[in-house]
Write an enzyme that holds these catalytic residues in place. Sequence first.
Site, mmCIF file in Angstrom:
data_model
loop_
_atom_site.group_PDB
_atom_site.id
_atom_site.type_symbol
_atom_site.label_atom_id
_atom_site.label_comp_id
_atom_site.label_asym_id
_atom_site.label_seq_id
_atom_site.Cartn_x
_atom_site.Cartn_y
_atom_site.Cartn_z
ATOM 1 N N ASP A 148 0.835 -1.202 0.000
ATOM 2 C CA ASP A 148 0.000 0.000 0.000
ATOM 3 C C ASP A 148 0.870 1.251 0.000
ATOM 4 O O ASP A 148 1.962 1.248 0.561
ATOM 5 C CB ASP A 148 -0.923 -0.034 1.238
ATOM 6 C CG ASP A 148 -2.070 0.949 1.116
ATOM 7 O OD1 ASP A 148 -2.339 1.438 -0.001
ATOM 8 O OD2 ASP A 148 -2.697 1.244 2.155
ATOM 9 N N HIS A 172 2.938 3.334 -8.948
ATOM 10 C CA HIS A 172 2.794 1.904 -9.277
ATOM 11 C C HIS A 172 4.046 1.391 -10.006
ATOM 12 O O HIS A 172 4.517 0.292 -9.746
ATOM 13 C CB HIS A 172 1.549 1.669 -10.132
ATOM 14 C CG HIS A 172 0.261 2.033 -9.425
ATOM 15 N ND1 HIS A 172 0.035 1.715 -8.119
ATOM 16 C CD2 HIS A 172 -0.845 2.706 -9.844
ATOM 17 C CE1 HIS A 172 -1.159 2.165 -7.748
ATOM 18 N NE2 HIS A 172 -1.709 2.773 -8.777
ATOM 19 N N LEU A 232 10.652 -20.532 -4.622
ATOM 20 C CA LEU A 232 9.595 -19.668 -4.072
ATOM 21 C C LEU A 232 8.309 -19.754 -4.902
ATOM 22 O O LEU A 232 8.356 -19.724 -6.130
ATOM 23 C CB LEU A 232 10.102 -18.217 -4.082
ATOM 24 C CG LEU A 232 9.104 -17.147 -3.654
ATOM 25 C CD1 LEU A 232 8.882 -17.175 -2.148
ATOM 26 C CD2 LEU A 232 9.581 -15.763 -4.077
HETATM 27 C C1 FPP Z 1 -1.552 0.152 -3.489
HETATM 28 O O1 FPP Z 1 -1.188 1.485 -3.479
HETATM 29 C C2 FPP Z 1 -1.110 -0.500 -4.700
HETATM 30 C C3 FPP Z 1 -1.934 -1.064 -5.650
HETATM 31 C C4 FPP Z 1 -3.396 -1.081 -5.562
HETATM 32 C C5 FPP Z 1 -1.380 -1.673 -6.851
HETATM 33 C C6 FPP Z 1 -0.219 -2.590 -6.618
HETATM 34 C C7 FPP Z 1 0.496 -2.739 -7.881
HETATM 35 C C8 FPP Z 1 1.819 -2.748 -8.026
HETATM 36 C C9 FPP Z 1 2.789 -2.679 -6.912
HETATM 37 C C10 FPP Z 1 2.375 -2.822 -9.363
HETATM 38 C C11 FPP Z 1 2.161 -4.093 -10.106
HETATM 39 C C12 FPP Z 1 2.579 -5.281 -9.378
HETATM 40 C C13 FPP Z 1 3.099 -6.399 -9.921
HETATM 41 C C14 FPP Z 1 3.194 -7.624 -9.111
HETATM 42 C C15 FPP Z 1 3.572 -6.446 -11.302
HETATM 43 P P1 FPP Z 1 -2.322 2.570 -3.575
HETATM 44 O O2 FPP Z 1 -2.504 2.941 -4.989
HETATM 45 O O3 FPP Z 1 -3.549 2.086 -2.888
HETATM 46 O O4 FPP Z 1 -1.673 3.757 -2.773
HETATM 47 P P2 FPP Z 1 -2.426 4.875 -1.928
HETATM 48 O O5 FPP Z 1 -3.066 4.173 -0.765
HETATM 49 O O6 FPP Z 1 -1.302 5.779 -1.506
HETATM 50 O O7 FPP Z 1 -3.407 5.546 -2.811
#
Ligand code: FPP
Length: 246
Positions: free
Chosen positions: A21, A38, A132
């Site tokens: 997050d 991201h 893994l």
């Molecule tokens: C949470 O941060 C993150 C996500 C909902 C997306 C996770 C995706 C990635 C890390 C990239 C792709 C992953 C892989 C495995 C290729 P948020 O957007 O909720 O952050 P915020 O709470 O600050 O808004």
Amino acid sequence: MGFREEIDTHKLPKHVAVIMDGNGRWAKGKGKMRVFGHHNGVLSVRDVVEGAGELGIKYLTLYTFSAENWNRPKYEVTAIMELLISTINKEIKKLMENNVRLNTIGDIDKLPEKCYVELKNAVEKTSANTGLVLTLALSYSSRREITDAAKAIAAKVEKGLIKAEDVDEALFAQHLHTADMPDPELLIRTSGEYRISNFLLWQIAYAELYFTDKLWPDFRREDLFEAILDYQKRERRFGLISEQIN
Ligand code: FPP
């Protein structure tokens, strides 16, 4: 001495789950678009996957896209899906070299076709790897997973394949997406939020919870090692008293 050297490799959690997050806030803090967060989050994914593999963790499950995340602005959803495709393409060679088996949980048939196909191919290609097990939770909702399991079990009872009294915790667990995995012993959430957000509700019954203020794009293998060390210092009692454990 770094955290890595302090870890007792005989007492590793078999399964570590992570709620990644803070990508959006990380980007905002730098005056950039959320998608920039991201993209940088992927660098953390790569580092943490390598670190987990190196250490000898057997299962790593990453909350990558929740069923609720479909309600985000369309451009962000599209960007995450494209990022997923490009990351799989870029990383597949590395996954093979590092003996990582890719796995998914969630309603992945809801993903855009290209994304679904790429994922399926990568899962297939890595299926014989023995290191893994990297599970991406995609379009995942734990309540839906539990409801679907209840539905599948009810259907079996209705057909006379099993009896209602046969339904126990082990049978229920076999109907979850995580049927072939042990439960996580450690759940990490980044970004200073203290929530579970509909992630692995059944499976984390006895997991140790670890929260860090670090935003996901700042989280690296050293942070994973720190979390594991913290886990190793805790006493896991499973409802017993201290004297019964020691
Ligand atoms: C949470 O941060 C993150 C996500 C909902 C997306 C996770 C995706 C990635 C890390 C990239 C792709 C992953 C892989 C495995 C290729 P948020 O957007 O909720 O952050 P915020 O709470 O600050 O808004």
